[in-house]
Every structure is written in structure tokens, then in C-alpha cells.
Design a protein around this motif. Structure first.
Motif, short mmCIF file in Angstrom:
data_model
loop_
_atom_site.label_atom_id
_atom_site.label_comp_id
_atom_site.label_asym_id
_atom_site.label_seq_id
_atom_site.Cartn_x
_atom_site.Cartn_y
_atom_site.Cartn_z
N ILE A 1 -67.18 -2.42 36.30
CA ILE A 1 -65.75 -2.69 36.17
C ILE A 1 -65.04 -1.81 37.20
O ILE A 1 -65.33 -0.60 37.29
CB ILE A 1 -65.25 -2.32 34.75
CG1 ILE A 1 -65.96 -3.18 33.70
CG2 ILE A 1 -63.73 -2.50 34.65
CD1 ILE A 1 -65.56 -2.86 32.26
N ARG B 1 -61.96 -0.59 29.65
CA ARG B 1 -60.73 -0.97 30.37
C ARG B 1 -59.53 -0.17 29.86
O ARG B 1 -58.68 0.25 30.64
CB ARG B 1 -60.46 -2.47 30.21
CG ARG B 1 -61.35 -3.30 31.05
CD ARG B 1 -60.81 -4.68 31.33
NE ARG B 1 -61.86 -5.44 31.97
CZ ARG B 1 -62.85 -6.03 31.31
NH1 ARG B 1 -62.90 -6.00 30.00
NH2 ARG B 1 -63.80 -6.66 31.97
N THR B 2 -59.46 0.02 28.55
CA THR B 2 -58.34 0.78 27.97
C THR B 2 -58.36 2.21 28.50
O THR B 2 -57.31 2.77 28.86
CB THR B 2 -58.43 0.80 26.43
OG1 THR B 2 -58.56 -0.54 25.99
CG2 THR B 2 -57.23 1.44 25.79
N HIS C 1 -66.55 -3.21 26.28
CA HIS C 1 -65.93 -3.38 27.60
C HIS C 1 -64.43 -3.14 27.53
O HIS C 1 -63.84 -2.52 28.41
CB HIS C 1 -66.15 -4.81 28.08
CG HIS C 1 -67.37 -4.96 28.93
ND1 HIS C 1 -68.59 -4.49 28.54
CD2 HIS C 1 -67.53 -5.51 30.16
CE1 HIS C 1 -69.47 -4.76 29.47
NE2 HIS C 1 -68.85 -5.37 30.48
N ASP C 2 -63.80 -3.65 26.47
CA ASP C 2 -62.35 -3.50 26.35
C ASP C 2 -61.97 -2.03 26.26
O ASP C 2 -60.95 -1.60 26.80
CB ASP C 2 -61.83 -4.24 25.10
CG ASP C 2 -61.76 -5.74 25.38
OD1 ASP C 2 -61.86 -6.12 26.58
OD2 ASP C 2 -61.63 -6.52 24.41
N ALA D 1 -57.13 2.19 32.03
CA ALA D 1 -55.68 1.99 32.08
C ALA D 1 -54.96 3.29 31.70
O ALA D 1 -53.93 3.63 32.29
CB ALA D 1 -55.29 0.85 31.13
N CYS E 1 -62.27 0.50 38.67
CA CYS E 1 -61.37 1.42 37.98
C CYS E 1 -59.90 1.10 38.26
O CYS E 1 -59.04 1.31 37.40
CB CYS E 1 -61.63 2.86 38.42
SG CYS E 1 -63.27 3.42 37.96
N GLY F 1 -59.46 -3.00 36.66
CA GLY F 1 -60.22 -3.50 35.50
C GLY F 1 -61.02 -4.75 35.76
O GLY F 1 -61.51 -5.40 34.83
N ARG F 2 -61.19 -5.09 37.06
CA ARG F 2 -61.90 -6.32 37.44
C ARG F 2 -63.42 -6.15 37.24
O ARG F 2 -63.97 -5.12 37.57
CB ARG F 2 -61.59 -6.55 38.92
CG ARG F 2 -62.07 -7.77 39.59
CD ARG F 2 -61.34 -7.88 40.96
NE ARG F 2 -61.10 -6.60 41.60
CZ ARG F 2 -61.84 -6.11 42.59
NH1 ARG F 2 -62.87 -6.77 43.06
NH2 ARG F 2 -61.52 -4.95 43.15
N ASP F 3 -64.07 -7.21 36.71
CA ASP F 3 -65.54 -7.21 36.60
C ASP F 3 -66.13 -7.59 37.96
O ASP F 3 -65.55 -8.40 38.68
CB ASP F 3 -66.00 -8.28 35.60
CG ASP F 3 -65.71 -7.87 34.17
OD1 ASP F 3 -65.99 -6.71 33.84
OD2 ASP F 3 -65.20 -8.71 33.41
#
Ligand SMILES: Cc1cc2nc3c(=O)[nH]c(=O)nc-3n(C[C@H](O)[C@H](O)[C@H](O)COP(=O)(O)OP(=O)(O)OC[C@H]3O[C@@H](n4cnc5c(N)ncnc54)[C@H](O)[C@@H]3O)c2cc1C
Length: 333
Positions: A142, A32-33, A28-29, A36, A144, A147-149
Motif C-alpha cells: 500500500i 490505511r487509517t 488493510h483498512d 491517513a 503511504c 493509500g493506493r494498492d
């Protein structure tokens, strides 16, 4: 951290595609990366699964993100019900196979659909009288932009025939990370479509139906590993009852499926076939010899050529039947 590297993007149509910065996110991270990174550089973000329903540009600028988390697990809700959790990067057919092996009912008619689990809710995949919406309980995403679930219930997904909120209002705005399905131990064969019923016993096991679906699909559809294609190139058109009546007077044998709201769904493949396209070849592309709904790529072609053929087919069908076909695979880049 997943590396953003230039990559050749494999796709079932076999169109050449070079992704400038490709990221296969395994956590998941990492998703998100990647989001970002795309936001920071204000570069385009492309979300792909198995690229089996895409018509890709020769070059994808910006970040191309593929969710590569591919685990799955389940819990028994009660004696009959199994709740299946599957991550977006898992090949859809692998999930179907594993569930059928355990004797669970619900997705056996959706065997052999190419692509990943994460793309399944996007167009509400369907085949042989079953849609994902029939068994889906929730979709985890998530966002875009921040980055919120979030978790979407089946109702939130606004599913319709080959359609969902993810294909319309939220297209490109969320990344699907996981789906939750509700399957059952209780036999519930759905055999009303095509000649499935003829291929199985009177009280079939789930494995029998799965095998029959795989056999029919192998007979009728070209294998993308052998001949490039994106499955059905057009969705089945839904028209008003009055127009359907007019057409049926002229073409009594035309397949037609009355819908609950009074409209009528037609078989796009039949319309294309009756315009004489089945098996026809136009340069590097053609119309498949066993299924007129599938456009095939013999190699060496480009997307413009493919789109020109699709337009020619659409115009011809429109002139012959007054019915407008809509393309199913999406353009990317
Ligand atoms: C031979 C063949 C047969 C087929 N048969 C059927 C069939 O019977 N029924 C059917 O419904 N479809 C069928 N298809 C179409 C295709 O298999 C499905 O649409 C499948 O769900 C696409 O999965 P994918 O992972 O390849 O998605 P992709 O083609 O990579 O992407 C499709 C769309 O989903 C989006 N997307 C992908 N992953 C994510 C994610 N994690 N988060 C957010 N968005 C995402 C993409 O941006 C794109 O808009 C067929 C295709 C082929 C080639």
C-alpha cells in the motif's frame, strides 16, 4: 479500528524504545487509517515488523505502524509448483516451518531468520546460499501517500545482495502487506554453503536441511531472547578484483567469493576477527565470541554507545585492509 497507543517497542537488540503512537494494524483498512493519521498530522511514520534489523532511537515520535495481519494460504499451480500467499505480520520462521512440514522446497535454507514476512523483501533476506529473490513471485504493497494498492513483480523489486527497491527509492514510502512465493515439490537441495552438506544425507529430505540449518544457526548465532543482537551488523563487502588479488597475496587464507560481474565478495566477519575483535567487550556492547559479524548487547547500553563501537570496528578494518564495511541494520528515529 486499531488504537494508537504509547508503547514500549520490543526489539532484538534490547535497546530501550518508547513509541509515542503505536498501531498494530490487523486489516488493510487499519493500515490505511494509520497512514491517513500520520499524513493528517504530518507526523513521522515508522514502519516496523519484528524490529530485528533496527537500531531504534530511545523515542519514536509520530506513528509507528506494524502490520499485524498474519494469515497464509496456498494454491497448487501444477503438480510440482505451489504458490504461497503470506501476509506481512506472519513470523517468517513460522512460514518456513509450515512449508517444510508439507514437503515444499525453496525456503528451507532461510529457516530461523527472525522477523516478519513483510520485512523479508526489504533487504532480500538471505542465508546459506539462498535469497528470498530466488522464490519470490510478487510483493503486495500500500502506498503511504495515497493509500493506493500496488503489486510488484520480482523484477520490479530490483533485488540485489541484501538490497531491493524498498530499501532504496521506496524506503518508508510503501507498506508491504503480502508476499507471494513460488515453491516446489521437486527436491532441489542447495548445500554448497558452509558445512551444510556434511550434516545431511546424500539425498536429503527438505526437513533434514531445515533441521541442519536450524542446528548450525543455533550453534553459531546468539539467541536475541538471551543476548541482544541484530544478526549480522555489517554486510559482506564487495570489492574490485585487483584489490582482492592484492589482499590475497598478503592473506592467502582470506575467504573470498568471486561474483558474476568480476568483483569479489569478502567475509566481513573474517576481516573483523582478524583485527582482534572477536569476543571483545566494550562496556555494554561487544563482538560475539563465536561470530565476529554480530555485535551483542549485554544490557544497559544505548544506541550512541553501539554506534561508537561500530564506527571503531569499521575504522580499524578500513585501516588494516583498506575495505569499508557498511552497516546492515537500519537506524530508526
Ligand atoms: C539473530 C539474528 C539473525 C539474523 N539472520 C539473518 C540472516 O541470516 N539473513 C538475513 O537476511 N537477515 C538476518 N537477520 C536480520 C533480520 O532478521 C531480517 O532483516 C528480517 O527480515 C527483519 O525482519 P523484521 O520484521 O524484524 O523487520 P524490522 O527490523 O522491523 O524492519 C526492517 C526494515 O524493514 C522495514 N519494514 C518492516 N516491515 C515492513 C512492512 N510491512 N512494510 C514495509 N517496510 C517494512 C522497516 O521499516 C525497516 O526498514 C537476523 C537478525 C537477527 C537478530
Amino acid at each position: 479500528m486499531a488504537l494508537a497507543e504509547a508503547a514500549i517497542l520490543e526489539n532484538t537488540l534490547g535497546l530501550p524504545c518508547h513509541a509515542e503512537r503505536f498501531i498494530a494494524a490487523t486489516t488493510h483498512d487499519e493500515v490505511r487509517t494509520a497512514l491517513a493519521m500520520a499524513a493528517r498530522d504530518t507526523s513521522p511514520l515508522h514502519i516496523v515488523g519484528g524490529a530485528s534489523n533496527l537500531i531504534l532511537a530511545p523515542r519514536l515520535s509520530g506513528v509507528t505502524l506494524q502490520v499485524a495481519c498474519d494469515d497464509w494460504w496456498w494454491e497448487e499451480s501444477d503438480e510440482q509448483t505451489i504458490r504461497v500467499y503470506a501476509q506481512a505480520g506472519l513470523p517468517w520462521h513460522d512460514l518456513v516451518t509450515a512449508c517444510v512440514e508439507r514437503g515444499w522446497w525453496g525456503i528451507e535454507n532461510l529457516a530461523l531468520i527472525p522477523g516478519h514476512v513483510g520485512a523479508a523483501p526489504i533487504q532480500n533476506i538471505g542465508a546459506y546460499g539462498v535469497e528470498l529473490a530466488d522464490v519470490l513471485e510478487a510483493v503486495h504493497v500500500i502506498h503511504c501517500d495515497d493509500g493506493r494498492d500496488a503489486v510488484f513483480s520480482r523484477d520490479d523489486c530490483e533485488f540485489a545482495y541484501r538490497d531491493s527497491i524498498f530499501k532504496r527509492d521506496l524506503a518508508g514510502r510503501v507498506v508491504v502487506t503480502q508476499v507471494v512465493l513460488r515453491l516446489s515439490r521437486h527436491p532441489s537441495p542447495r548445500l554448497g554453503y558452509g558445512d551444510l552438506a556434511k550434516r545431511v544425507s546424500v539425498h536429503p529430505e527438505v526437513q533434514e536441511i531445515f533441521d541442519a540449518v536450524c542446528a548450525v544457526r543455533r550453534e553459531k548465532l546468539p539467541d536475541p531472547a538471551v543476548l541482544g543482537n541484530a544478526g549480522s551488523f555489517f554486510t559482506n563487502p564487495v570489492i574490485e578484483a585487483t584489490q582482492a588479488e592484492r589482499l590475497l597475496r598478503e592473506y592467502p587464507a582470506m575467504p573470498h567469493f568471486p561474483q558474476p560481474d568480476g568483483s569479489v565478495k569478502l567475509a566481513a566477519g573474517w576481516l573483523i576477527e582478524h583485527c582482534g575483535f572477536k569476543g571483545a567487550r566494550f562496556g555494554a556492547f561487544g563482538v560475539h565470541e563465536r561470530q565476529a559479524l554480530v555485535l551483542v548487547h549485554f544490557g544497559g547500553g544505548d544506541r550512541q554507545e553501539l554506534l561508537a563501537l561500530a564506527e571503531h570496528i569499521r575504522d580499524t578494518v578500513q585501516q588494516a585492509f583498506g575495505v569499508m564495511l557498511e552497516r546492515e541494520p537500519r537506524l530508526m528515529g
